[in-house]
Write a protein that holds these residues in place. Sequence first.
Motif, short mmCIF file in Angstrom:
data_model
loop_
_atom_site.label_atom_id
_atom_site.label_comp_id
_atom_site.label_asym_id
_atom_site.label_seq_id
_atom_site.Cartn_x
_atom_site.Cartn_y
_atom_site.Cartn_z
N ASP A 1 20.88 -47.67 -15.80
CA ASP A 1 21.04 -46.81 -16.97
C ASP A 1 21.93 -45.62 -16.60
N SER A 2 22.03 -44.66 -17.48
CA SER A 2 22.95 -43.54 -17.27
C SER A 2 22.56 -42.69 -16.06
N ALA A 3 21.29 -42.77 -15.65
CA ALA A 3 20.83 -41.96 -14.51
C ALA A 3 21.08 -42.65 -13.18
N GLY A 4 21.07 -43.97 -13.17
CA GLY A 4 21.24 -44.68 -11.90
C GLY A 4 20.70 -46.09 -11.96
N VAL A 5 20.18 -46.55 -10.83
CA VAL A 5 19.77 -47.94 -10.68
C VAL A 5 18.31 -48.00 -10.25
N ARG A 6 17.53 -48.83 -10.95
CA ARG A 6 16.16 -49.10 -10.54
C ARG A 6 16.12 -50.46 -9.86
N LEU A 7 15.52 -50.47 -8.66
CA LEU A 7 15.44 -51.69 -7.86
C LEU A 7 13.99 -52.02 -7.57
N ASP A 8 13.76 -53.13 -6.89
CA ASP A 8 12.40 -53.56 -6.58
C ASP A 8 11.61 -52.49 -5.83
N GLU A 9 12.27 -51.79 -4.92
CA GLU A 9 11.55 -50.91 -4.01
C GLU A 9 11.95 -49.44 -4.15
N GLY A 10 12.51 -49.08 -5.28
CA GLY A 10 12.89 -47.68 -5.47
C GLY A 10 14.06 -47.54 -6.42
N SER A 11 14.59 -46.34 -6.50
CA SER A 11 15.69 -46.05 -7.40
C SER A 11 16.74 -45.22 -6.68
N ILE A 12 17.97 -45.28 -7.20
CA ILE A 12 19.04 -44.42 -6.71
C ILE A 12 19.71 -43.77 -7.92
N GLN A 13 20.20 -42.56 -7.72
CA GLN A 13 20.94 -41.88 -8.77
C GLN A 13 22.42 -42.19 -8.62
N SER A 14 23.11 -42.22 -9.75
CA SER A 14 24.54 -42.48 -9.74
C SER A 14 25.25 -41.35 -10.45
N PRO A 15 26.29 -40.79 -9.86
CA PRO A 15 27.01 -39.71 -10.52
C PRO A 15 27.79 -40.22 -11.72
N PRO A 16 28.12 -39.34 -12.66
CA PRO A 16 28.97 -39.75 -13.79
C PRO A 16 30.29 -40.33 -13.29
N GLY A 17 30.79 -41.30 -14.03
CA GLY A 17 32.04 -41.93 -13.64
C GLY A 17 31.89 -43.11 -12.72
N THR A 18 30.64 -43.52 -12.45
CA THR A 18 30.41 -44.69 -11.60
C THR A 18 30.68 -45.97 -12.38
N VAL A 19 31.45 -46.86 -11.80
CA VAL A 19 31.68 -48.20 -12.36
C VAL A 19 30.92 -49.20 -11.48
N TYR A 20 30.09 -50.03 -12.13
CA TYR A 20 29.32 -51.04 -11.42
C TYR A 20 30.07 -52.36 -11.45
N ILE A 21 30.07 -53.05 -10.32
CA ILE A 21 30.76 -54.34 -10.19
C ILE A 21 29.72 -55.40 -9.87
N ASP A 22 29.52 -56.34 -10.79
CA ASP A 22 28.49 -57.36 -10.59
C ASP A 22 29.03 -58.51 -9.77
N CYS A 23 28.42 -58.73 -8.62
CA CYS A 23 28.77 -59.84 -7.71
C CYS A 23 27.50 -60.60 -7.33
N SER A 24 26.54 -60.64 -8.23
CA SER A 24 25.20 -61.09 -7.85
C SER A 24 24.93 -62.57 -8.08
N ALA A 25 25.92 -63.33 -8.55
CA ALA A 25 25.68 -64.76 -8.76
C ALA A 25 25.40 -65.46 -7.44
N ASP A 26 24.47 -66.39 -7.44
CA ASP A 26 24.09 -67.13 -6.23
C ASP A 26 24.96 -68.37 -6.15
N GLY A 27 26.09 -68.27 -5.46
CA GLY A 27 27.08 -69.34 -5.47
C GLY A 27 26.56 -70.66 -4.95
N LEU A 28 25.89 -70.66 -3.80
CA LEU A 28 25.38 -71.90 -3.22
C LEU A 28 23.98 -72.18 -3.75
N THR A 29 23.86 -73.18 -4.58
CA THR A 29 22.55 -73.51 -5.14
C THR A 29 21.70 -74.23 -4.10
N GLN A 30 20.39 -74.16 -4.32
CA GLN A 30 19.45 -74.83 -3.42
C GLN A 30 18.63 -75.84 -4.23
#
Length: 450
Positions: free
Chosen positions: A297-326
Amino acid sequence: MPPTTITVDYLIIGAGATGMAFADVLVTESNHTMAIVDRNQAPGGHWTMSYPFVRLHGPSRVYGVHSRAMPSDSVGANLASGHEILDYYDRVMRETLLASGRVTYLPMHNVDDVEPGGPATVRAHSLVSGASTQIAVRKRVVDASYMNITVPAMRRLNYDVEDGVPIVPVNQLVNLGGPAERFTVIGAGKTGLDACLWLLHHGVDPDRITWITSRDAWMNNRDQEAPLSRFRELTKLHACNSVDDVINALEQMDLIIRRDPRVRPSAFRCATVSSAELAQLRKIEHVVRLGRVRRIDSAGVRLDEGSIQSPPGTVYIDCSADGLTQKPPKPVFADNTITLQTLVPCLLAPSAAIAGKLECLDLDDDSRNRLAPPVVNPSTSRDLLSFFGTRMERLHRWSGSPALFEWLLGSRLGSALSDLQEMTDQGNRAAVSLLASHLEDLLKRDGVSA
């Protein structure tokens, strides 16, 4: 309008790396006819939707098809670009497969469900016009889509994003239109590595990059890739008495490397880097290890084990696809179907070509399946033992089949097994078999995660 009807020996579902490798062997090693049906507008599978700066992570000589070299095969450390790969597959389709007169290619088509059992009659329909083609299959339906490599452009985000938050798939990184205050890269796999290296290459200060990694991963050292007679050094692993001992030894041999010497990785997903690339990646010090992203959200990122704040002007780049399937393994050859799967960890194209050659040999399916048991692609650090052990086991297994072994020795894709020539010696065959058994025994005995 009634559907068009065609009759072929084989129906191949998918014109990606596996489908093309299998079809190429079938065309060059037999007189069979085939139809290739694919949802994309051009051959190449996930390469048709990959990011513009994508390259192979390994040498091109172990990728593609058996009958045709890539232009970069002999260019040393240069890795084939996505553009080269797409042009290569287009040429294979036009100049090898279609030029044979025995291949019907139906791009932008989907295949209805295939019923198991006897000789199939399958309906394919155009995703553009809706027109149908009825395909009567005399021999086999070949599923080249089972492994289904996934890139970010092929999937939806698996976390929530607040409206207005600037997030782009890695494909759009080249179209931002202007600089950002900060970049946050989400994903530690091959795509995440490439995104970080692209940003650094284009002059982004590493202090302006945040890298979210759900878990650190071991990486193959490209500087040590496919050396001759490597198995002789690997036989030192006989002295290892645990999974951890093996992983430590592999690192000491410089076969595997980690981004942060202070963090012991828990994952392994076949990504490959050179020492020069590793030096660049180590410049990024703001690495977040708090599990998977759950919400941005506008404040930052919430993850499994905590959160981080992100300054204004941050661009997020999604690279989270799991290329090799199991996917769960299943018999490659079964009744009137072939399900193409990984036979050597992480090497889909050589695996599919080997399956194609086995189909052309005078064997029954039990014999084919004994020569081609599928394997699950690696995920955890423990899988490093299977990654190396399976290669040793396949050297022994395939050198015991004269027809397959001779073909592998003459195939450009055979270089995926760098010690293949050494298997003409019975003592070397025994050595790789013993090593594979030792690594398998350690995995069974040592149930503690590495």
